[in-house]
Scaffold this active site. Structure first.
Site, PDB file in Angstrom:
ATOM      1  N   HIS A  25      -5.738  -6.409  -5.633  1.00  0.00           N
ATOM      2  CA  HIS A  25      -5.645  -5.976  -4.228  1.00  0.00           C
ATOM      3  C   HIS A  25      -6.177  -7.085  -3.321  1.00  0.00           C
ATOM      4  O   HIS A  25      -7.272  -6.983  -2.749  1.00  0.00           O
ATOM      5  CB  HIS A  25      -6.424  -4.671  -4.035  1.00  0.00           C
ATOM      6  CG  HIS A  25      -6.109  -3.963  -2.767  1.00  0.00           C
ATOM      7  ND1 HIS A  25      -4.884  -3.404  -2.518  1.00  0.00           N
ATOM      8  CD2 HIS A  25      -6.851  -3.737  -1.656  1.00  0.00           C
ATOM      9  CE1 HIS A  25      -4.888  -2.843  -1.324  1.00  0.00           C
ATOM     10  NE2 HIS A  25      -6.071  -3.045  -0.770  1.00  0.00           N
TER      11      HIS A  25
ATOM     12  N   ASP B  42      -2.661  -4.512  -9.006  1.00  0.00           N
ATOM     13  CA  ASP B  42      -3.421  -3.936  -7.896  1.00  0.00           C
ATOM     14  C   ASP B  42      -3.956  -2.564  -8.326  1.00  0.00           C
ATOM     15  O   ASP B  42      -3.175  -1.646  -8.571  1.00  0.00           O
ATOM     16  CB  ASP B  42      -2.518  -3.795  -6.664  1.00  0.00           C
ATOM     17  CG  ASP B  42      -3.249  -3.395  -5.402  1.00  0.00           C
ATOM     18  OD1 ASP B  42      -4.292  -2.714  -5.506  1.00  0.00           O
ATOM     19  OD2 ASP B  42      -2.779  -3.745  -4.310  1.00  0.00           O
TER      20      ASP B  42
ATOM     21  N   SER C 191      -2.520  -3.743   3.081  1.00  0.00           N
ATOM     22  CA  SER C 191      -3.058  -2.470   2.630  1.00  0.00           C
ATOM     23  C   SER C 191      -2.774  -1.377   3.658  1.00  0.00           C
ATOM     24  O   SER C 191      -1.611  -1.159   4.004  1.00  0.00           O
ATOM     25  CB  SER C 191      -4.556  -2.610   2.317  1.00  0.00           C
ATOM     26  OG  SER C 191      -5.021  -1.499   1.586  1.00  0.00           O
TER      27      SER C 191
END
Length: 157
Positions: free
Chosen positions: A135, A103, A45
């Site tokens: 995610h 995601d 991320s």
């Protein structure tokens, strides 16, 4: 939000400060005797996004860069940051990207657009999409990353 609109939301001074921090970490490892050719930057991320940015702009050649559920920070200004010295250091640095196709936070198209932009700038990008992954991480993604890392950092002995 579209990929091209992301730059308007980004904290350029903060990103540059984080990049400089990463570059100093790399410099410190090199000073301790670790060859930069045995250093990989990567993360998930936001950690993956700053790793991609810091790796691409590193003055030291790296073994690789990876980003999972990540995208390119400051993509519009990246070409102006790539001095001849930096291009020479990392133009052949391989990049691994993994992204879930569902995601909801870091959109899959942001990862795909990142890979496309980096390929257009001359980097070799291994972009992998994982079906049904949101995610988070996935065992198949970790296996693929482990294999990729093993190719970049073979055992020494």
């Amino acid at each position: 939000m579209a990929f091209n609109d992301l730059a308007q939301q980004q904290d350029q001074p903060g990103i540059h400060k984080s990049r400089d921090y990463f570059h100093n970490l790399i410099k410190g490892e090199i000073e301790k005797g670790i060859p930069s050719s045995r250093i990989v930057l990567g993360g998930f991320s936001q950690g993956g996004s700053i790793s991609i940015f810091a790796g691409l702009t590193s003055p030291s050649p790296l073994a690789g860069i990876f980003g999972l559920s990540s995208y390119l920070l400051l993509g519009e200004s990246l070409p102006s940051l790539l001095t001849q010295e930096i291009r020479a250091a990392n133009s052949s640095t391989p990049i691994f990207m993994g992204h879930g196709d569902v995601d909801p936070l870091v959109k899959p198209e942001w990862g795909a657009e990142t890979a496309k932009k980096l390929k257009a700038l001359g980097w070799k990008v291994d972009f992998n999409v994982y079906r049904g992954l949101d995610h988070s991480a996935d065992p198949k993604e970790m296996d693929d990353l482990e294999k990729w890392l093993g190719e970049r950092l073979p055992a020494q002995g």
